[in-house]
Design an enzyme around this catalytic site. Structure first.
Site, mmCIF file in Angstrom:
data_model
loop_
_atom_site.group_PDB
_atom_site.id
_atom_site.type_symbol
_atom_site.label_atom_id
_atom_site.label_comp_id
_atom_site.label_asym_id
_atom_site.label_seq_id
_atom_site.Cartn_x
_atom_site.Cartn_y
_atom_site.Cartn_z
ATOM 1 N N ARG A 109 -11.050 2.750 -5.016
ATOM 2 C CA ARG A 109 -9.674 3.035 -4.622
ATOM 3 C C ARG A 109 -9.130 4.148 -5.505
ATOM 4 O O ARG A 109 -9.745 4.532 -6.480
ATOM 5 C CB ARG A 109 -8.818 1.768 -4.708
ATOM 6 C CG ARG A 109 -9.074 1.014 -6.011
ATOM 7 C CD ARG A 109 -7.908 0.432 -6.654
ATOM 8 N NE ARG A 109 -6.855 1.383 -6.903
ATOM 9 C CZ ARG A 109 -6.796 2.192 -7.965
ATOM 10 N NH1 ARG A 109 -7.755 2.208 -8.890
ATOM 11 N NH2 ARG A 109 -5.776 3.005 -8.132
ATOM 12 N N GLY A 110 -7.911 4.613 -5.134
ATOM 13 C CA GLY A 110 -7.357 5.773 -5.825
ATOM 14 C C GLY A 110 -7.745 7.014 -5.019
ATOM 15 O O GLY A 110 -8.901 7.139 -4.588
ATOM 16 N N ALA A 111 -6.775 7.906 -4.815
ATOM 17 C CA ALA A 111 -6.976 8.998 -3.863
ATOM 18 C C ALA A 111 -8.227 9.855 -4.137
ATOM 19 O O ALA A 111 -9.081 10.020 -3.252
ATOM 20 C CB ALA A 111 -5.720 9.854 -3.804
ATOM 21 N N ASN B 76 2.995 7.665 -2.695
ATOM 22 C CA ASN B 76 2.199 6.981 -3.725
ATOM 23 C C ASN B 76 2.393 5.476 -3.585
ATOM 24 O O ASN B 76 3.142 4.992 -2.722
ATOM 25 C CB ASN B 76 2.591 7.476 -5.124
ATOM 26 C CG ASN B 76 1.621 6.998 -6.190
ATOM 27 O OD1 ASN B 76 0.400 7.200 -6.061
ATOM 28 N ND2 ASN B 76 2.104 6.330 -7.218
ATOM 29 N N LYS B 77 1.726 4.746 -4.435
ATOM 30 C CA LYS B 77 1.717 3.278 -4.388
ATOM 31 C C LYS B 77 3.118 2.696 -4.250
ATOM 32 O O LYS B 77 4.045 3.158 -4.922
ATOM 33 C CB LYS B 77 1.029 2.770 -5.661
ATOM 34 C CG LYS B 77 0.942 1.268 -5.813
ATOM 35 C CD LYS B 77 0.309 0.569 -4.625
ATOM 36 C CE LYS B 77 -1.092 1.037 -4.320
ATOM 37 N NZ LYS B 77 -1.576 0.546 -3.011
ATOM 38 N N GLN C 23 -3.134 -3.391 -9.388
ATOM 39 C CA GLN C 23 -3.895 -2.264 -9.937
ATOM 40 C C GLN C 23 -3.436 -1.935 -11.357
ATOM 41 O O GLN C 23 -4.224 -1.455 -12.173
ATOM 42 C CB GLN C 23 -3.737 -1.022 -9.036
ATOM 43 C CG GLN C 23 -4.471 -1.114 -7.716
ATOM 44 C CD GLN C 23 -3.586 -1.631 -6.602
ATOM 45 O OE1 GLN C 23 -2.672 -2.409 -6.846
ATOM 46 N NE2 GLN C 23 -3.856 -1.222 -5.381
ATOM 47 N N ASP D 1 -0.954 9.895 -3.614
ATOM 48 C CA ASP D 1 -1.987 9.831 -2.576
ATOM 49 C C ASP D 1 -1.890 11.005 -1.620
ATOM 50 O O ASP D 1 -2.852 11.341 -0.931
ATOM 51 C CB ASP D 1 -1.878 8.505 -1.818
ATOM 52 C CG ASP D 1 -2.340 7.373 -2.717
ATOM 53 O OD1 ASP D 1 -1.523 6.890 -3.526
ATOM 54 O OD2 ASP D 1 -3.535 7.028 -2.653
HETATM 55 C C1 LIG Z 1 -5.240 9.193 -8.734
HETATM 56 S S1 LIG Z 1 -4.240 7.933 -8.610
HETATM 57 C C2 LIG Z 1 -3.031 8.218 -7.383
HETATM 58 C C3 LIG Z 1 -2.985 7.177 -6.359
HETATM 59 O O1 LIG Z 1 -4.160 7.164 -5.625
HETATM 60 C C4 LIG Z 1 -2.657 5.794 -6.925
HETATM 61 O O2 LIG Z 1 -1.446 5.845 -7.608
HETATM 62 C C5 LIG Z 1 -2.550 4.840 -5.792
HETATM 63 O O3 LIG Z 1 -1.514 4.702 -5.187
HETATM 64 C C6 LIG Z 1 -3.785 4.149 -5.374
HETATM 65 O O4 LIG Z 1 -3.563 3.208 -4.361
HETATM 66 P P1 LIG Z 1 -4.755 2.243 -3.962
HETATM 67 O O5 LIG Z 1 -4.177 1.438 -2.826
HETATM 68 O O6 LIG Z 1 -5.070 1.420 -5.149
HETATM 69 O O7 LIG Z 1 -5.895 3.107 -3.513
#
Ligand SMILES: CSC[C@@H](O)[C@@H](O)C(=O)COP(=O)(O)O
Length: 356
Positions: free
Chosen positions: A69-71, A260-261, A209, A250
């Site tokens: 996970r994470g963009a 973002n999250k 997270q 994201d």
């Molecule tokens: C490089 S981190 C930036 C985002 O990807 C992060 O803040 C986020 O929202 C991730 O969400 P996730 O649902 O855990 O994939």
């Protein structure tokens, strides 16, 4: 394992004690079998284990259930997934279907569709070329982390002075990229420079997270931290316990809106009310010039199962922070503050400082 048993693609359990610097996602040819290898983020912090994914279906599943996970990390996983399709699927129609499944595994982070499209574009040139393109994306993300950290340290120093106390949301460290990180990469760099005053990790409901992953990364880096429930963040800011909020993204739209999250927007409102900088750190691979603003982004809703099983739920995984609540966006190539009506096209690429 008996010789008749098929090779297992993923170990069912295990605690391998991942070395510092372990890449979150990578290509592997363990025992001669091509695979996408990744840290299982669903198991952290209790169990440290790697998953070795030998089919595209497994990669799609890992992305959807947030094992990766994470963009930037899901972009790299998607690109490597296309490389896996190139070596494991010979039927063109089946391969196209596999690529489409990778592209659609999650909708919000632009990195995934972008990386899948980029690697799929060289599929006609053969598996070797396809893998090279996927590995190039991996390497670019590693380099981007270093560059963002350098820009971010300078900017936080300018905005907050010595030893800033930072609040961060979700997980934006090496786990969300390949190594290094986006916002958390800046926190690590400030700590290494002896210039970090403190860090609050926002819990990040409902999948934690922040509480599970960010604290795991901070602990491994021996950085003292406090964890806070999401709702405490704006109050901690109001009470004067935070000098800046620093998050990842994201997708950053053409007008500077930041997706973002879920919970990011509330922190931005709290920061604006208190007059505290709200800084977004994301690589250029997260910038989406094609999408005009946050209202045009598909926000993933993860349903009730992860939140309140058997109850009707609203569970958006992301939110939109309007550009005018963002003090600055730090990418690997520039530091930007958006004004109304400006787009990324108004801000030339290059290692320049454009804080207007
Ligand atoms: C490089 S981190 C930036 C985002 O990807 C992060 O803040 C986020 O929202 C991730 O969400 P996730 O649902 O855990 O994939």
């Amino acid at each position: 394992m008996s010789s008749t048993e098929p090779p297992r693609s993923t170990p069912p359990t295990g605690n391998v004690q991942l070395p510092l610097g372990q890449r979150t996602v990578d290509w592997s040819t363990h025992a001669g079998r091509p695979a996408v290898e990744l840290i299982d983020q669903t198991a952290l912090p209790d169990v440290e284990r790697l998953l070795r994914l030998t089919t595209v279906d497994e990669v799609v599943d890992a992305i959807q259930r947030l094992a990766v996970r994470g963009a930037p990390a899901i972009g790299v996983a998607g690109g490597l997934g296309v490389a896996l399709a190139a070596v494991t699927i010979s039927d063109p129609a089946a391969r196209d279907a596999a690529v489409a499944a990778l592209r659609d595994a999650r909708p919000t982070a632009v990195n995934l569709a972008r990386a899948v499209d980029r690697v799929a574009a060289v599929l006609p040139d053969g598996p070797q070329r396809t893998l090279a393109e996927a590995l190039a994306i991996r390497d670019e993300e590693i380099a981007s982390s270093d560059s963002m950290a350098a820009y971010g340290v300078d900017l936080i120093g300018e905005l907050c002075g010595a030893e800033p106390r930072l609040l961060t949301h979700c997980n934006t460290g090496g786990l969300a990229t390949v190594t290094g990180g986006t916002a958390l990469g800046v926190v690590f760099a400030l700590h290494r420079a002896g210039r970090l005053g403190g860090v609050v990790a926002s819990e990040t409901r409902p999948l934690l997270q922040g509480a599970r992953l960010t604290t795991w990364e901070l602990g491994r880096a021996q950085i003292p931290f406090r964890v806070a429930v999401d709702g405490a963040g704006p109050f901690l800011i109001a009470r004067g316990e935070v000098d800046a909020v620093i998050i990842g993204a994201d997708r950053i739209c053409a007008n500077g809106d930041v997706v973002n999250k879920i919970g990011s927007y509330a922190h931005a409102l709290g920061a604006a009310r208190a007059g505290v900088p709200f800084v977004v750190v994301a690589p250029e691979s997260t910038v989406d010039r094609q999408t005009p603003d946050g209202g045009a982004v598909e926000i993933e809703d993860r349903g009730s199962a992860e939140l309140a099983p058997n109850l009707p739920a609203a569970n958006p995984a992301f939110d939109v922070t309007p550009f005018d609540l963002v003090t600055a966006v730090v990418t690997d190539r520039r530091v930007v503050r958006f004004a109304a009506g400006q787009t990324w096209d108004d801000i030339p690429l290059g290692p320049l400082r454009s804080l207007s």
